[in-house]
Scaffold this active site. Structure first.
Site, PDB file in Angstrom:
ATOM      1  N   TRP A  41     -22.249 -14.634   4.910  1.00 46.27           N
ATOM      2  CA  TRP A  41     -21.921 -14.155   6.105  1.00 46.27           C
ATOM      3  C   TRP A  41     -21.687 -15.486   6.873  1.00 46.27           C
ATOM      4  CZ3 TRP A  41     -19.952 -10.493   9.081  1.00 46.27           C
ATOM      5  CH2 TRP A  41     -20.161 -10.466  10.616  1.00 46.27           C
ATOM      6  N   ASN A  43     -20.965 -16.399  11.329  1.00 40.62           N
ATOM      7  CA  ASN A  43     -20.443 -16.196  12.390  1.00 40.62           C
ATOM      8  C   ASN A  43     -20.444 -17.219  13.196  1.00 40.62           C
ATOM      9  OD1 ASN A  43     -23.432 -14.775  12.606  1.00 40.62           O
ATOM     10  ND2 ASN A  43     -23.122 -14.868  14.642  1.00 40.62           N
ATOM     11  N   ASP A  44     -20.679 -17.221  14.477  1.00 40.62           N
ATOM     12  CA  ASP A  44     -20.426 -18.298  15.684  1.00 40.62           C
ATOM     13  C   ASP A  44     -20.386 -19.797  14.989  1.00 40.62           C
ATOM     14  OD1 ASP A  44     -21.217 -15.675  16.831  1.00 40.62           O
ATOM     15  OD2 ASP A  44     -22.501 -17.163  18.205  1.00 40.62           O
ATOM     16  N   GLN A  60     -23.451 -20.167  12.336  1.00 36.77           N
ATOM     17  CA  GLN A  60     -24.549 -18.990  12.294  1.00 36.77           C
ATOM     18  C   GLN A  60     -24.163 -18.432  10.936  1.00 36.77           C
ATOM     19  OE1 GLN A  60     -26.818 -17.248  15.103  1.00 36.77           O
ATOM     20  NE2 GLN A  60     -26.889 -19.288  14.735  1.00 36.77           N
ATOM     21  N   TRP A  68     -24.120  -9.484   9.391  1.00 30.80           N
ATOM     22  CA  TRP A  68     -24.943 -10.239  10.270  1.00 30.80           C
ATOM     23  C   TRP A  68     -26.341  -9.970  10.061  1.00 30.80           C
ATOM     24  CZ3 TRP A  68     -28.422  -9.581  13.834  1.00 30.80           C
ATOM     25  CH2 TRP A  68     -28.633 -10.559  14.962  1.00 30.80           C
ATOM     26  N   SER A 104     -27.269 -19.319  18.329  1.00 24.06           N
ATOM     27  CA  SER A 104     -26.170 -20.151  18.560  1.00 24.06           C
ATOM     28  C   SER A 104     -26.684 -21.421  19.497  1.00 24.06           C
ATOM     29  CB  SER A 104     -24.908 -19.609  19.063  1.00 24.06           C
ATOM     30  OG  SER A 104     -24.191 -18.906  18.082  1.00 24.06           O
ATOM     31  N   ARG A 170     -29.210 -17.169  26.401  1.00 23.05           N
ATOM     32  CA  ARG A 170     -29.059 -18.097  24.938  1.00 23.05           C
ATOM     33  C   ARG A 170     -27.575 -18.646  24.872  1.00 23.05           C
ATOM     34  NH1 ARG A 170     -28.629 -12.206  24.038  1.00 23.05           N
ATOM     35  NH2 ARG A 170     -26.514 -11.243  23.363  1.00 23.05           N
ATOM     36  N   ASP A 171     -27.438 -19.501  23.905  1.00 23.55           N
ATOM     37  CA  ASP A 171     -26.208 -20.456  23.483  1.00 23.55           C
ATOM     38  C   ASP A 171     -26.067 -21.355  24.465  1.00 23.55           C
ATOM     39  OD1 ASP A 171     -26.413 -18.251  21.745  1.00 23.55           O
ATOM     40  OD2 ASP A 171     -24.624 -17.066  22.969  1.00 23.55           O
ATOM     41  N   GLU A 236     -22.064 -15.055  26.445  1.00 27.75           N
ATOM     42  CA  GLU A 236     -22.753 -15.548  25.425  1.00 27.75           C
ATOM     43  C   GLU A 236     -21.682 -17.098  25.369  1.00 27.75           C
ATOM     44  OE1 GLU A 236     -21.881 -12.242  22.595  1.00 27.75           O
ATOM     45  OE2 GLU A 236     -24.109 -12.310  22.464  1.00 27.75           O
TER      46      GLU A 236
END
Ligand code: DQQ
Length: 573
Positions: A41, A43-44, A60, A68, A104, A170-171, A236
């Site tokens: 997987w 993601n970001d 990610q 996820w 992230s 976050r992030d 985010e």
């Protein structure tokens, strides 16, 4: 069909006879030049940066499953943003403060060239703090191993006022230095009482500062930097940077991922002057900002400064729009690297493919004045599932009366493309990933309202106010098995009005087809639309040009290239 086409069809036949079932699907749907994980997987995108001749991209990842969960930072390097080498995992959830996930964040390059990764650490109670990691060996050109200092988390959750939800902060952005102080933004969920004294959540970005960006220094909460009450309850992956670093009064672009879509605006920003912040781009005002990409697959984008071109570059995350990741063994991709520039209005941004993309071009086809038969698509003599297509339509401006010949009623046109725009539109477009018998095809098209181009309308219009056209991307017939989303993407884009009369007005799109990804840039990057499609036919390789009417004086042009692999899939075992 030319020799290129025949040769490729033979290869397709061979591939189709070698693989069937899930394997054939794997071959046809895995992108060839968009960034993908080797397996499992993605993601970001996280912490992209350029350092010592190499681009680094973290992301990610769930290293053990194609869905996820169990967030790590995976790592890859490249010399051109297109050909990527996967490296060992950079950050593991191996500390109390990040045991529930390394979420992230961004990379910042300190004076002297020391890179720092700042990420969101999630503990077992789901509290979110920000932690840093440094290269274990700065002389390793690949920066393979990363160390977390004992002073982590360097942005603890007790810094914040009660109005900030410490399970949803976050992030961080890449930090910036002003007058010897580092600043960063973090996405947040803000809880405020509304007018009836009930607590309501809003998305926002908070500003923090630190005199030295080092693991030993904790950061200070400055203030809530930017928020509104109409874009959801959590922001985010914020980003914030000057669009033109050579100009000290440059506008800054702000972007946040607003739980479902990425939105942007531009600011006049003067960090040295009490962080004065004033909106520059037109405020869409009531419901949302302007979209970074109208595709529902696109989210959680992250940008970095690319010194090789002197511009900021975005990667977006493209999730799958079907449920087949467990069979496929991998999931999601990144957008192409997208370069940010300022539009001619001086306040809006354009996003366009990074110039390095031209290095993937191979065989091509070019037609500058196609003779289209309305309602009867014309196939071009170049096939492929990895292609770049530039398509444009030029119309007389203003449109003369009696210049239009229709083959379908406007109502039938709208039903056929599953769109809702002005009822009398002109449709020009391309069918992508089209099978030989037209069972599978994906139309992308301009929908142009001719009444707004009439002599009267043109005379009444303010020449400095652009004409607004619509764009559609219909997925009803993209996959014979109805795999993936069948919903249409639709958006509006601005077209500058020509000066002088009579003249012409031109509508343009640049589209990248990469197996299951269709990534479109309209009118020089004013609108971006990316969608996932899942054709299952091995012969869904044709490209057609179509119109639903003819207009006297129309000039329809196409240039198409087959594109090389830059991320070849791992071998099938
Ligand atoms: N994904 C990350 C978060 C971020 C979200 C976790 C956005 O840090 O807020 O995988 O997709």
């Amino acid at each position: 069909m030319g020799l290129i086409g025949l040769g490729l069809l033979a290869v397709i036949g061979l591939v189709a006879s070698l693989f069937n079932g899930a394997d054939a699907e794997y071959v046809q749907q895995r992108p060839g030049y968009h960034f993908t994980p080797k397996e499992n997987w993605l993601n970001d995108p996280n912490g992209p940066m350029y350092l010592n001749g190499l681009y680094h991209l973290f992301y990610q990842c769930n290293p053990n499953n194609p869905w996820w969960g169990d967030m790590h930072w995976c790592h890859a390097v490249s010399t051109d943003l297109l050909h990527w080498e996967h490296l060992p995992i950079a950050l593991y959830p191996d500390q109390d403060y990040d045991a529930n996930g390394v979420f992230s964040g961004s990379a910042t390059i300190l004076d002297g060239g020391m890179p720092v990764l700042m990420y969101t650490a999630v503990d077992m109670n789901n509290f979110q703090t920000q932690a840093v990691a440094y290269p274990a060996n700065i002389s390793d050109p690949f920066l393979t191993n990363w160390t977390k200092p004992a002073s982590n988390p360097i942005i603890p959750d007790n810094l914040f006022p009660d109005t900030i939800d410490t399970q949803n902060i976050r992030d961080d952005t890449t930090a910036w230095l002003t007058n010897g102080v580092w600043y960063t933004l973090i996405g947040a969920r803000l809880d405020y009482p509304n007018t009836t004294n009930v607590n309501v959540s809003y998305g926002g970005a908070v500003l923090l500062s630190s005199p030295v960006y080092a693991g030993l220094s904790k950061w200070t909460f400055e203030r809530i930097f930017h928020t509104n009450n109409f874009t959801g309850d959590m922001w985010e992956c914020p980003d914030f940077f000057p669009i033109d670093r050579t100009n000290s009064s440059s506008l800054w672009m702000f972007k946040a991922s607003m739980q479902g879509y990425d939105a942007w605006c531009t600011f006049h920003y003067h960090p040295a002057n009490q962080h004065q912040l004033r909106l520059a781009s037109p405020d869409v005002g009531t419901s949302q900002y302007q979209s970074l990409d109208i595709g529902w697959s696109h989210y959680a984008s992250k940008s970095f400064y690319d010194p090789t071109i002197g511009k900021q570059v975005f990667f977006g995350w493209l999730r799958e729009e079907d449920n087949d990741a467990p069979t496929r063994g991998w999931a999601s991709a990144n957008t192409l690297p997208r370069v940010v520039t300022l539009d001619t209005d001086g306040v809006s941004v354009l996003l366009n493919p990074h110039p390095n993309l031209v290095s993937l071009r191979e065989d091509s086809f070019n037609a500058t004045q196609m003779q289209l038969i309305p309602g009867n698509p014309t196939r071009i003599p170049l096939i492929g599932d990895q292609m770049e297509i530039q398509f444009s339509v030029q119309l007389p401006y203003p449109l003369p009366t009696q210049c239009l010949t229709r083959v379908h009623s406007p109502k039938a046109v709208l039903a056929r493309y599953n769109i809702s725009v002005a009822s009398d539109v002109l449709i020009y477009g391309v069918n992508l990933r089209t099978s030989n018998d037209n069972e599978e095809f994906t139309p992308l098209y301009f929908a142009i309202d001719p009444s707004a181009l009439s002599k009267e309308a043109v005379l009444a219009a303010d020449p400095s106010t652009p004409y607004v056209a619509s764009f559609g991307f219909t997925r009803t017939n993209s996959s014979q098995t109805n795999q993936g989303s069948t919903s249409s993407l639709q958006g509006d884009f601005k077209v500058d009005r020509p000066t002088g009369s009579p003249s012409t007005i031109t509508f343009s799109m640049q589209v990248f087809v990469d197996h299951s990804i269709v990534e479109a840039y309209l009118q020089g990057g004013r609108l971006r639309a990316t969608g996932r499609i899942y054709p299952v036919r091995a012969d869904s390789m044709f490209v057609e040009v179509f119109s639903d009417q003819s207009v006297d004086g129309e000039v329809v042009s196409i240039s198409a290239w087959q594109l090389l692999d830059s991320m070849p899939p791992p071998p099938i075992e």
